[in-house]
Design a protein around this motif. Structure first.
Motif, PDB file in Angstrom:
ATOM      1  N   ARG A 260      -2.679  39.743  -4.514  1.00 16.41           N
ATOM      2  CA  ARG A 260      -2.470  38.958  -3.298  1.00 16.41           C
ATOM      3  C   ARG A 260      -1.433  37.877  -3.593  1.00 16.41           C
ATOM      4  NH1 ARG A 260      -6.896  34.567  -1.101  1.00 16.41           N
ATOM      5  NH2 ARG A 260      -5.527  33.490   0.381  1.00 16.41           N
ATOM      6  N   LEU A 261      -0.524  37.657  -2.637  1.00 11.26           N
ATOM      7  CA  LEU A 261       0.474  36.607  -2.803  1.00 11.26           C
ATOM      8  C   LEU A 261      -0.200  35.246  -2.919  1.00 11.26           C
ATOM      9  CD1 LEU A 261       3.436  37.423  -0.371  1.00 11.26           C
ATOM     10  CD2 LEU A 261       3.403  37.567  -2.849  1.00 11.26           C
TER      11      LEU A 261
ATOM     12  N   CYS B 106      12.145  32.110  -5.685  1.00 12.54           N
ATOM     13  CA  CYS B 106      10.849  31.565  -5.294  1.00 12.54           C
ATOM     14  C   CYS B 106      10.138  30.987  -6.507  1.00 12.54           C
ATOM     15  CB  CYS B 106       9.978  32.635  -4.624  1.00 12.54           C
ATOM     16  SG  CYS B 106       9.669  34.089  -5.635  1.00 12.54           S
TER      17      CYS B 106
ATOM     18  N   TRP C 230      11.442  41.522  -1.913  1.00 15.63           N
ATOM     19  CA  TRP C 230      10.734  40.390  -1.313  1.00 15.63           C
ATOM     20  C   TRP C 230       9.958  40.834  -0.068  1.00 15.63           C
ATOM     21  CZ3 TRP C 230       8.939  35.842  -2.424  1.00 15.63           C
ATOM     22  CH2 TRP C 230       8.642  34.927  -1.424  1.00 15.63           C
ATOM     23  N   GLN C 231      10.574  41.709   0.726  1.00 17.34           N
ATOM     24  CA  GLN C 231       9.887  42.228   1.907  1.00 17.34           C
ATOM     25  C   GLN C 231       8.674  43.054   1.500  1.00 17.34           C
ATOM     26  OE1 GLN C 231      12.442  44.464   4.498  1.00 17.34           O
ATOM     27  NE2 GLN C 231      10.814  44.969   5.948  1.00 17.34           N
TER      28      GLN C 231
ATOM     29  N   LEU D 288       6.880  42.586  -1.220  1.00 18.13           N
ATOM     30  CA  LEU D 288       5.843  41.690  -1.735  1.00 18.13           C
ATOM     31  C   LEU D 288       5.033  41.051  -0.613  1.00 18.13           C
ATOM     32  CD1 LEU D 288       7.820  39.902  -4.599  1.00 18.13           C
ATOM     33  CD2 LEU D 288       6.073  41.665  -4.844  1.00 18.13           C
ATOM     34  N   GLN D 289       5.625  40.903   0.568  1.00 16.63           N
ATOM     35  CA  GLN D 289       4.896  40.285   1.674  1.00 16.63           C
ATOM     36  C   GLN D 289       3.699  41.123   2.124  1.00 16.63           C
ATOM     37  OE1 GLN D 289       6.003  37.149   2.381  1.00 16.63           O
ATOM     38  NE2 GLN D 289       7.422  37.723   0.721  1.00 16.63           N
ATOM     39  N   LEU D 290       3.657  42.389   1.710  1.00 15.97           N
ATOM     40  CA  LEU D 290       2.578  43.280   2.143  1.00 15.97           C
ATOM     41  C   LEU D 290       1.345  43.175   1.253  1.00 15.97           C
ATOM     42  CD1 LEU D 290       4.729  46.457   2.941  1.00 15.97           C
ATOM     43  CD2 LEU D 290       4.069  44.591   4.478  1.00 15.97           C
TER      44      LEU D 290
ATOM     45  N   ASP E 169      -1.716  41.583   0.388  1.00 19.76           N
ATOM     46  CA  ASP E 169      -2.636  40.601   0.961  1.00 19.76           C
ATOM     47  C   ASP E 169      -3.991  40.582   0.274  1.00 19.76           C
ATOM     48  OD1 ASP E 169      -3.584  43.031   1.745  1.00 19.76           O
ATOM     49  OD2 ASP E 169      -3.727  42.548   3.891  1.00 19.76           O
TER      50      ASP E 169
ATOM     51  N   TRP F 281       0.568  36.588  -9.179  1.00 11.89           N
ATOM     52  CA  TRP F 281      -0.420  36.791  -8.131  1.00 11.89           C
ATOM     53  C   TRP F 281      -1.456  35.670  -8.110  1.00 11.89           C
ATOM     54  CZ3 TRP F 281       1.788  40.145  -5.276  1.00 11.89           C
ATOM     55  CH2 TRP F 281       2.462  41.237  -5.813  1.00 11.89           C
TER      56      TRP F 281
END
Length: 680
Positions: free
Chosen positions: A25-26, A45, A61-62, A64-66, A68, A106
């Motif tokens: 999870r980010l 970042c 990066w896009q 990594l946004q997934l 959760d 993470w």
């Protein structure tokens, strides 16, 4: 000492445990910003409060946004394909997540943090069992026990004016004034800077004073980095204190400046530390220049100049070590990990093409290869020079207490500094031996072994070294003059300090003698009166004794004029002033014959070497000699020009006096050496 180190000492051995991990999870404190680096878009970042700095292409990066914490790797792969039309396999995503997990990317729950801490303790203990030290790593002690972000939040509203245009212009103007004073008084500042960093003659008080001054300046240096990061929108969560081989050093983590700030702002963050030290120097320089000698503020300002002036330029802005100058260089030219990459590249070249080892040379763009080789060589040479300097620095400190045994702590410190490098060299030579062993054995035939043995015997039999003698010496100018007061008077002016050059016949000390000046003025008036009477007598042909009286008055006036000229004291030879603290004599009364100063011609120096009686047979006129001063690394070559036939006592302070009556110093014979010194 951090928490891990404390627990490592206090807790018993912990077994390595694993727990069921959730999907990655980010981190909620992750902040990022997209910018263009070398023509390529990148997202930089950082996790607020952590030390890692991450960079990703926009596509990653896009992806990594997934993450959760709920989606599986396969679900992330399918969702990313639906959004972009690009397919990543489940195993590829899993490998990427594992690599980022090793870099603490993470988010972890408190339970996962505890398990990770236990695993770290276990690994750390295993490492300590292989390389155990009773006292730990004393070469680098770190103390960081507070979050300074709130501190910077409080002080920033009161100090944000330092980033205004008018203050920047004001500081630049002060730097110009500081530079002018530096050039005008460089003969003092340059010499004293070297003396300030030379610990041969420093006692405990001097060392403690140097240490406290360094801590004072370094605190403001690092605070400037943190405040500038705060000014450009970043947060500062780590600030602390290092002892690197017991030398004070502060640190501030301004990683978030590489997220929130653009290149110009990042450069300002890097430069701000040195800029602050230069402001200290620019304020202290005119204070020292205008305040009277002996005032406490005069002395304090001068010591601030010595620790923030030339030393800042030499140490902090030198790009060969990882200080401000290095980060400034890498940021200007977008070189990333320049030191590590260049060192690996040069090491790969040496291993592959010099030692013919089967290794891969790291890839470096063709236009950077020569620069990498030059930088790695210069950086390595400079780094090792600093380590040698530090070992000598320790030796100088102990030299103050025991000149004969100072080499022991210096040698021990040197071995400690180079321990890992020696171990690395030994491992490398083992690798070379194992790789070349069979080839060397095949080459060493019995005939070649016999020839090699004969060559070794020959080398051992040849007298490579000459007989040598060691002796303490006194270094002095080959010619010098003692300047004395020819007439009594009060010292009213001193225009030269210790080390300053004076010309032959040029006055540099002035005396006042009111009685002598009054007598000279009265004699001059009497001479004018006598001259007028003599002229009147010549016109009237009367009072023929007037001319004789005028001549007597003229002789007396000339005598007093000569006495007055002796109030301006000069040196009969050109050279440099050798006497310290000449200005302390201002206002004092001196009698005729009082020694005021010594002036020596430093273009040629003379060394008086005290040779023990039992070794004097090895010394002859014309023999070569090498002089090593305690305060310098390099030696100076010279030759013996004379050897006294009679023994003499050695000067006090050159050798350690023993309290034992059964140990007596030998008789000494003085050998005189002449050393050219064209730089004076």
């Amino acid at each position: 000492m951090n928490l891990t180190e404390a627990l490592n000492v206090a807790l018993p051995e912990l077994p390595a445990k694993t727990a069921a991990r959730r999907y990655p999870r980010l981190h909620p404190k992750l902040v990022g910003r997209e910018r263009v680096e070398n023509g390529q878009p990148l997202v930089t970042c950082v996790i607020s409060g952590k030390t890692w700095l991450y960079q990703f292409p926009p596509q990653q990066w896009q992806l990594l946004q997934l993450f959760d914490g709920e989606r599986s790797y396969q679900e992330i792969s399918d969702l990313f394909f639906d959004q972009t039309g690009i397919r990543y396999g489940e195993q590829e995503i899993r490998d990427m997540a594992d690599n980022l997990d090793a870099m603490e990317f993470w988010y972890k729950t408190p339970l996962e943090e505890n398990l990770s801490l236990k695993q770290k303790l276990h690994d750390h203990r295993s490492q300590r069992q292989q390389n155990k030290s009773k006292y730990g790593d004393v070469s680098h002690l770190q103390f960081s026990a507070w979050d300074p972000d709130e501190y910077f939040d409080r002080i920033y509203p009161y100090l944000k004016w330092v980033y205004s245009r008018w203050f920047t212009l004001l500081t630049i103007a002060s730097f110009v004034l500081m530079s002018y004073i530096f050039f005008a008084r460089w003969d003092e500042i340059g010499r004293d800077t070297l003396q300030f960093y030379n610990f041969t003659e420093k006692g405990f008080y001097d060392i403690a004073e140097f240490w406290l001054l360094a801590c004072f300046v370094l605190f403001f240096h690092e605070s400037a980095h943190g405040l500038t990061c705060k000014h450009y929108g970043g947060h500062v969560h780590r600030m602390g204190f290092h002892l690197i081989y017991f030398t004070p050093a502060f640190f501030t983590d301004v990683t978030e400046a590489w997220v929130y700030a653009d290149r110009r702002e990042r450069l300002a963050t890097i430069v701000s530390g040195v800029w602050t030290e230069m402001i200290f120097c620019a304020v202290a320089t005119p204070i020292w220049y205008v305040t009277p000698n002996g005032a406490w503020i005069h002395d304090a300002a001068y010591k601030i100049i010595l620790i923030t002036g030339v030393g800042v330029i030499f140490f902090n802005w030198n790009p060969l070590i990882k200080l401000d100058g290095y980060y400034l260089l890498t940021e200007l030219f977008s070189l990333g990990e320049l030191k590590e990459d260049s060192t690996l590249y040069l090491a790969g070249l040496v291993k592959r093409y010099l030692w013919r080892l089967p290794v891969e040379v790291p890839y470096v763009p063709k236009r950077r290869r020569l620069g990498y080789v030059i930088f790695a060589a210069l950086s390595g040479l400079y780094s090792y020079s600093l380590l040698l300097f530090f070992a000598r620095f320790i030796g100088n400190i102990f030299h103050h207490f025991s000149p004969e045994w100072a080499f022991i702590p210096a040698t021990l410190v040197g071995l400690r500094l180079f321990k890992t490098r020696i171990q690395t060299l030994v491992k490398f030579m083992k690798t070379v031996y194992l790789d070349k062993k069979e080839r060397w054995r095949a080459w060493f035939t019995p005939q070649r072994r016999l020839a090699a043995g004969a060559l070794l015997l020959f080398l051992f039999a040849v007298p490579w070294t000459r007989e040598s003698v060691q002796g303490r010496f006194i270094l002095e100018p080959a010619s010098f003059a003692v300047v004395r007061a020819a007439v009594p008077g009060i010292v009213s002016e001193v225009s030269a300090d210790e080390g300053q050059a004076v010309a032959a016949g040029a006055p540099f000390i002035r005396l006042r003698n009111l009685q002598l000046e009054s007598e000279a003025a009265r004699s001059e008036a009497d001479l004018r009166t006598a001259t007028a009477r003599a002229r009147q007598a010549q016109l009237t042909y009367t009072d023929f004794a007037a001319e004789k009286q005028r001549q007597q008055m003229a002789a007396q006036e000339q005598l007093l004029r000569d006495e007055l000229s002796r109030l301006d004291i000069s040196s009969p030879v050109a050279g440099r002033v050798l006497s310290p603290r000449l200005r302390d004599r201002l206002g004092s009364f001196v009698t005729a014959g009082t020694e005021l100063a010594q002036v020596g011609a430093l273009d040629s120096m003379r060394a008086r070497v005290y040779v023990p009686e039992f070794a004097v047979r090895k010394v002859s006129v014309g023999a070569a000699a090498s002089l090593h001063l305690d305060s310098f690394f390099a030696s100076r070559s010279a030759r013996v020009i004379s050897l006294e036939p009679a023994s003499s006592e050695i000067e006090a302070g050159l050798v350690h006096e023993t309290p034992y009556k059964g140990i007596r110093p030998p008789a000494f014979y003085v050998a005189t050496l002449l050393i050219p010194n064209p730089q004076s």
